[in-house]
Design an enzyme around this catalytic site. Structure first.
Site, short mmCIF file in Angstrom:
data_model
loop_
_atom_site.label_atom_id
_atom_site.label_comp_id
_atom_site.label_asym_id
_atom_site.label_seq_id
_atom_site.Cartn_x
_atom_site.Cartn_y
_atom_site.Cartn_z
N ARG A 58 0.94 -1.26 -0.07
CA ARG A 58 0.30 -0.03 0.03
C ARG A 58 1.06 1.42 0.10
NH1 ARG A 58 2.46 1.97 3.64
NH2 ARG A 58 0.75 3.66 3.64
N GLY A 59 0.27 2.50 -0.12
CA GLY A 59 1.06 3.50 -0.08
C GLY A 59 1.38 3.82 -1.75
N ALA A 60 1.14 5.33 -2.07
CA ALA A 60 0.92 5.66 -3.48
C ALA A 60 2.18 5.11 -4.53
CB ALA A 60 1.01 7.10 -3.63
N ASN A 114 -5.40 12.64 0.11
CA ASN A 114 -4.39 11.77 0.92
C ASN A 114 -5.22 11.10 1.83
OD1 ASN A 114 -1.71 10.82 1.72
ND2 ASN A 114 -1.91 11.98 3.67
N LYS A 115 -4.69 10.26 2.52
CA LYS A 115 -5.50 9.46 3.99
C LYS A 115 -6.45 10.33 4.56
CE LYS A 115 -5.21 5.90 3.91
NZ LYS A 115 -6.18 4.81 3.31
N ASP A 123 -1.66 10.77 -2.40
CA ASP A 123 -2.03 9.63 -3.48
C ASP A 123 -2.23 10.27 -4.86
OD1 ASP A 123 -2.86 8.33 -0.67
OD2 ASP A 123 -2.46 6.61 -2.08
N ARG A 173 -7.04 -0.26 -6.76
CA ARG A 173 -7.34 0.79 -5.91
C ARG A 173 -7.39 2.05 -6.81
NH1 ARG A 173 -4.19 1.14 -0.67
NH2 ARG A 173 -6.08 2.18 0.13
N GLN A 203 -2.34 2.88 9.81
CA GLN A 203 -0.94 2.81 9.25
C GLN A 203 0.24 3.51 10.07
OE1 GLN A 203 -3.73 3.42 7.77
NE2 GLN A 203 -3.74 2.55 5.63
O1 MRU Z 1 -4.31 3.25 2.20
P1 MRU Z 1 -2.84 3.55 1.93
O2 MRU Z 1 -2.21 2.91 3.32
O3 MRU Z 1 -2.48 2.98 0.71
O4 MRU Z 1 -2.88 5.05 1.97
C1 MRU Z 1 -1.62 5.66 1.93
C2 MRU Z 1 -1.62 6.96 2.29
O5 MRU Z 1 -2.63 7.69 2.37
C3 MRU Z 1 -0.29 7.84 2.17
O6 MRU Z 1 -0.34 8.76 2.81
C4 MRU Z 1 -0.14 7.94 0.62
O7 MRU Z 1 -0.01 6.70 -0.19
C5 MRU Z 1 0.86 9.25 0.32
S1 MRU Z 1 2.28 8.50 0.60
C6 MRU Z 1 2.70 7.28 -0.71
#
Ligand code: MRU
Length: 357
Positions: free
Chosen positions: A65-67, A253-254, A243, A103, A202
């Site tokens: 996970r993570g962009a 973002n999250k 993201d 996603r 996270q």
């Molecule tokens: O749902 P996730 O864990 O993939 O979300 C991650 C985030 O929101 C991060 O802050 C985001 O990807 C930015 S950094 C890669």
């Protein structure tokens, strides 16, 4: 485990677990290898996805996970589809759709899939090479974000971050955490407040684990503690990841990021976003056009952690019979963002459009 199986590319990698270098994702033969992030911080285990279908499952179940990490993994998945189907255009197109459906919010996923899909029109080898290039570029971009962002951090500062935008969220280094690692490694005393980041935690699980590995002083705070700490003058700046960034500088973002940005503005605290240029969606005019992923309500209703035997277990933490909604991201208006730290420099949100090639 050999260097190759730990994802150590020809050019090396930065982050270490127990003294050994790892990337978050790498390709070995026809498989995509990942760090199983659902088990962290309680267990460090690798996951091998033998086909693009397995890689899709790994993305949607958040093994990765993570962009940036999602993007690199999706690029490798597209390469796996070429390995499996060669020049069978129909199956390749169906595989592309399946990968893109894993996603919806992370721009890096669409960026990587398109590049590898286009390269694959030449040959399967070109697709594999392109996927590898995307992963290497992601690592390089994050390293640069760290170098540039370090200039914004002064000795002794306290920094709040949300979710995990560290190396686990990219191929290496991270975005929001990269300047913090650079500052720490250059001898500055920095202290990090890591938002817990419900529902999947996270921040509490991954950011805290990363910072602990790097010996960066930190503490975990409940999601609703940020504004209180800001009101007490305990936070000097916020750095978060993204993201997807719209052409006008609005930032997805999250979930929970928007509340932090509003509180930061109220208390006059700088709110920085760190993201590679590959996260900017120049085709997306504003944040209202960014697709927001909605995940399963159980992520809100239940919490998971290791049981007495160390095995992952879910327990319900909400009133039985109540339902939940689970939007995974929110959009912070450009107006609330002090600056965006990219691999090409630090820009006001309204200046990002100048990066369009
Ligand atoms: O749902 P996730 O864990 O993939 O979300 C991650 C985030 O929101 C991060 O802050 C985001 O990807 C930015 S950094 C890669």
């Amino acid at each position: 485990m050999t260097a190759a199986t730990s994802g150590l590319s020809d050019r090396g990698s930065y982050m270490k677990v127990d003294g050994k270098h790892y990337r978050t994702v790498w390709m070995q033969d026809d498989s995509v290898c990942l760090i199983e992030q659902n088990l962290l911080p309680f267990e460090f285990k690798l996951f091998e996805a033998a086909s693009y279908r397995d890689t899709c499952t790994a993305i949607s179940t958040m093994i990765v996970r993570g962009a940036g990490a999602i993007g690199a993994t999706a690029g490798y998945a597209m390469a796996q589809a070429f390995i499996e189907y060669g020049d069978d255009a129909g199956n390749i197109a169906a595989a592309r759709k399946q990968i893109e459906n894993t996603r919806p919010t992370a721009q890096n996923l669409f960026y990587a899939v398109e590049r590898v899909y286009n390269a694959g029109q030449q040959s399967t080898q070109s697709a594999i090479r392109e996927a590898q290039a995307i992963a290497d570029e992601d690592a390089d971009a994050c390293k640069r974000i760290g170098e540039l962002g370090n200039d914004l951090i002064e000795d002794g500062q306290h920094i709040e971050t949300h979710c995990n935008a560290g190396w686990l969220a990219f191929v290496d280094y991270g975005s929001a955490l990269a300047p913090i690692y650079a500052a720490h490694n250059s001898g500055k005393q920095v202290f990090v407040y890591a938002d817990e980041t419900r529902p999947r935690s996270q921040g509490a699980r991954l950011t805290a684990w990363e910072l602990g590995n790097e010996n960066v002083p930190h503490t975990i705070i409940a999601d609703n503690a940020g504004a209180h700490l800001m009101s007490l003058g305990k936070i000097d700046m916020l750095i978060v990841g993204s993201d997807r960034i719209a052409a006008n500088g609005d930032v997805a973002n999250k979930i929970g990021t928007l509340e932090k940005a509003i509180a930061a503005r109220y208390y006059g605290i700088p709110f920085y976003v760190a993201a590679p240029v590959s996260t900017i969606d120049f085709d997306c005019a504003s944040g209202s056009a960014i697709p927001i992923e909605h995940r399963h309500p159980d992520e809100v209703l239940y919490q998971s952690g290791p049981n007495q035997d160390g095995r992952p277990e879910q327990i319900r933490v909400s009133s039985p019979g109540s339902d939940a909604i689970n939007p995974a991201f929110d959009v912070t208006p450009a107006d609330l963002v002090t600056a965006v730290i990219t691999d090409k420099g630090i820009f006001r949100p309204d200046e990002l459009i100048t990066l369009q090639s």
